[in-house]
Design a protein around this motif. Structure first.
Motif, PDB file in Angstrom:
ATOM      1  N   ALA A 116     -19.105  23.984  46.213  1.00  0.00           N
ATOM      2  CA  ALA A 116     -19.184  22.625  46.743  1.00  0.00           C
ATOM      3  C   ALA A 116     -20.602  22.239  47.158  1.00  0.00           C
ATOM      4  O   ALA A 116     -20.921  21.054  47.310  1.00  0.00           O
ATOM      5  N   ASN A 117     -21.461  23.249  47.343  1.00  0.00           N
ATOM      6  CA  ASN A 117     -22.795  22.974  47.895  1.00  0.00           C
ATOM      7  C   ASN A 117     -23.948  23.479  47.041  1.00  0.00           C
ATOM      8  O   ASN A 117     -25.110  23.355  47.459  1.00  0.00           O
ATOM      9  N   GLU A 161     -12.136  30.879  49.963  1.00  0.00           N
ATOM     10  CA  GLU A 161     -12.770  29.866  50.811  1.00  0.00           C
ATOM     11  C   GLU A 161     -14.293  29.953  50.715  1.00  0.00           C
ATOM     12  O   GLU A 161     -14.985  28.936  50.679  1.00  0.00           O
ATOM     13  N   ALA A 175     -15.258  28.465  47.378  1.00  0.00           N
ATOM     14  CA  ALA A 175     -15.152  27.007  47.420  1.00  0.00           C
ATOM     15  C   ALA A 175     -16.367  26.405  48.133  1.00  0.00           C
ATOM     16  O   ALA A 175     -16.905  25.374  47.718  1.00  0.00           O
ATOM     17  N   HIS A 176     -16.789  27.052  49.210  1.00  0.00           N
ATOM     18  CA  HIS A 176     -17.971  26.587  49.949  1.00  0.00           C
ATOM     19  C   HIS A 176     -19.220  26.662  49.066  1.00  0.00           C
ATOM     20  O   HIS A 176     -20.037  25.739  49.043  1.00  0.00           O
ATOM     21  N   GLY A 185     -22.172  23.844  36.934  1.00  0.00           N
ATOM     22  CA  GLY A 185     -21.071  22.895  37.090  1.00  0.00           C
ATOM     23  C   GLY A 185     -20.483  22.395  35.797  1.00  0.00           C
ATOM     24  O   GLY A 185     -19.743  21.411  35.780  1.00  0.00           O
ATOM     25  N   LYS A 191     -27.343  19.371  49.715  1.00  0.00           N
ATOM     26  CA  LYS A 191     -26.183  20.159  50.128  1.00  0.00           C
ATOM     27  C   LYS A 191     -26.461  21.659  50.111  1.00  0.00           C
ATOM     28  O   LYS A 191     -25.728  22.433  50.730  1.00  0.00           O
ATOM     29  N   GLU A 219     -24.732  22.462  43.913  1.00  0.00           N
ATOM     30  CA  GLU A 219     -25.070  21.570  42.785  1.00  0.00           C
ATOM     31  C   GLU A 219     -26.580  21.466  42.670  1.00  0.00           C
ATOM     32  O   GLU A 219     -27.281  21.206  43.630  1.00  0.00           O
ATOM     33  N   ASP A 256     -15.223  25.282  34.932  1.00  0.00           N
ATOM     34  CA  ASP A 256     -14.422  25.442  36.140  1.00  0.00           C
ATOM     35  C   ASP A 256     -14.148  26.925  36.352  1.00  0.00           C
ATOM     36  O   ASP A 256     -13.744  27.627  35.413  1.00  0.00           O
TER      37      ASP A 256
END
Length: 269
Positions: free
Chosen positions: A265-266, A258, A261-262, A242, A166, A268, A245
């Protein structure tokens, strides 16, 4: 921090890990590593230490085709703490026999043996905190070591797509995210490793062809980022991995949600 500091810290972090799990129920689940028990966590960490030690001894010059290594696992779970201590001893022997400046194949940015020492350190440190949190213990991470870990993560993440696919989604039109340690100033978070940030402040730029730390030095001349995440070095390290939070009160968040968040989310690892 220097490679010598990293070598010492591997031993220290392993000792802390062993102290946490010795006498504990190794069937205890590890919430930050879903599906794993403490026994799985110890086995993984010790296996990584032994695998990296083999790479260092061989000073490999190309990607290994096999990850087979003699693990000498204990016959029962209660032997895992001592086995992890022995894994760190194997690593120490490999460190002593290896020039940290020796050229080597690595998957990350720094193509020298010292890459594997630094990588082993933060693999061990993060999983030490996983074990402590699973046992309701409060992890403590040295501030400067944590800042070095943030630098190590952000420096190497662009090269991690082979096992973290990701990461390839982290592209953009030049937008930036600033990660800033609120308790570090000029402490050398990347000193001695050829990395960009030495003051606990990193500006990551997402480009059409990928992303990376902006070489522009942090300070008054640093351009305003599209999004900023601020926190203590230890908290920021665990956030990037991770384990925390970003909505927690520990962090100061500004800018493009945004975009953040992107990123999370990618990214990791």
């Amino acid at each position: 921090m220097t490679s010598a500091d990293h070598r010492v810290a591997v031993a220290t972090e392993t000792d802390r890990f062993v102290a946490a799990v010795k006498g504990a129920d190794l069937a205890t689940p590890v919430p930050s590593c879903p599906g794993w028990t403490l026994a799985d966590l110890v086995k993984h960490t010790g296996s990584v230490q032994r695998w990296f030690s083999v790479l260092l001894r061989q000073q490999v010059q190309e990607r290994p085709r096999s990850r087979d290594v003699e693990l000498r696992l204990p016959p029962t779970d209660d032997g895992y703490p001592d086995w992890l201590t022995a894994s760190a001893a194997e690593a120490a022997n490999a460190f002593a026999a290896t020039d940290p400046d020796a050229p080597m194949w690595v998957w990350g940015a720094d193509h020298h043996a010292r890459f594997w020492v630094r990588r082993m350190l933060f693999e061990t440190l993060v999983h030490r905190t996983d074990a402590e949190r699973a046992l309701d213990l409060r992890p403590v991470i040295d501030r400067d070591l944590a800042a070095d870990g943030v630098d190590e993560f952000l420096t190497n993440l662009p090269f991690a797509a082979s096992f973290a696919p990701k990461v390839s989604n982290l592209r953009g039109d030049g937008k930036t995210i600033r990660f800033q340690c609120t308790d570090v100033s000029g402490s050398g978070s990347g000193a001695g490793n050829g990395n960009v940030s030495g003051n606990g402040d990193w500006l990551v730029r997402l480009r059409p062809d990928g992303f990376g730390i902006d070489p522009h030095p942090a300070g008054p001349a640093t351009p305003t980022a599209d999004a900023t995440v601020r926190g203590a070095a230890a908290d920021l390290l665990l956030l990037l991995y991770g384990r925390l939070d970003r909505a927690a009160d520990l962090f100061g968040i500004e800018g493009d949600e945004e975009l953040l968040a992107h990123w999370f989310a990618n990214s990791e690892f």
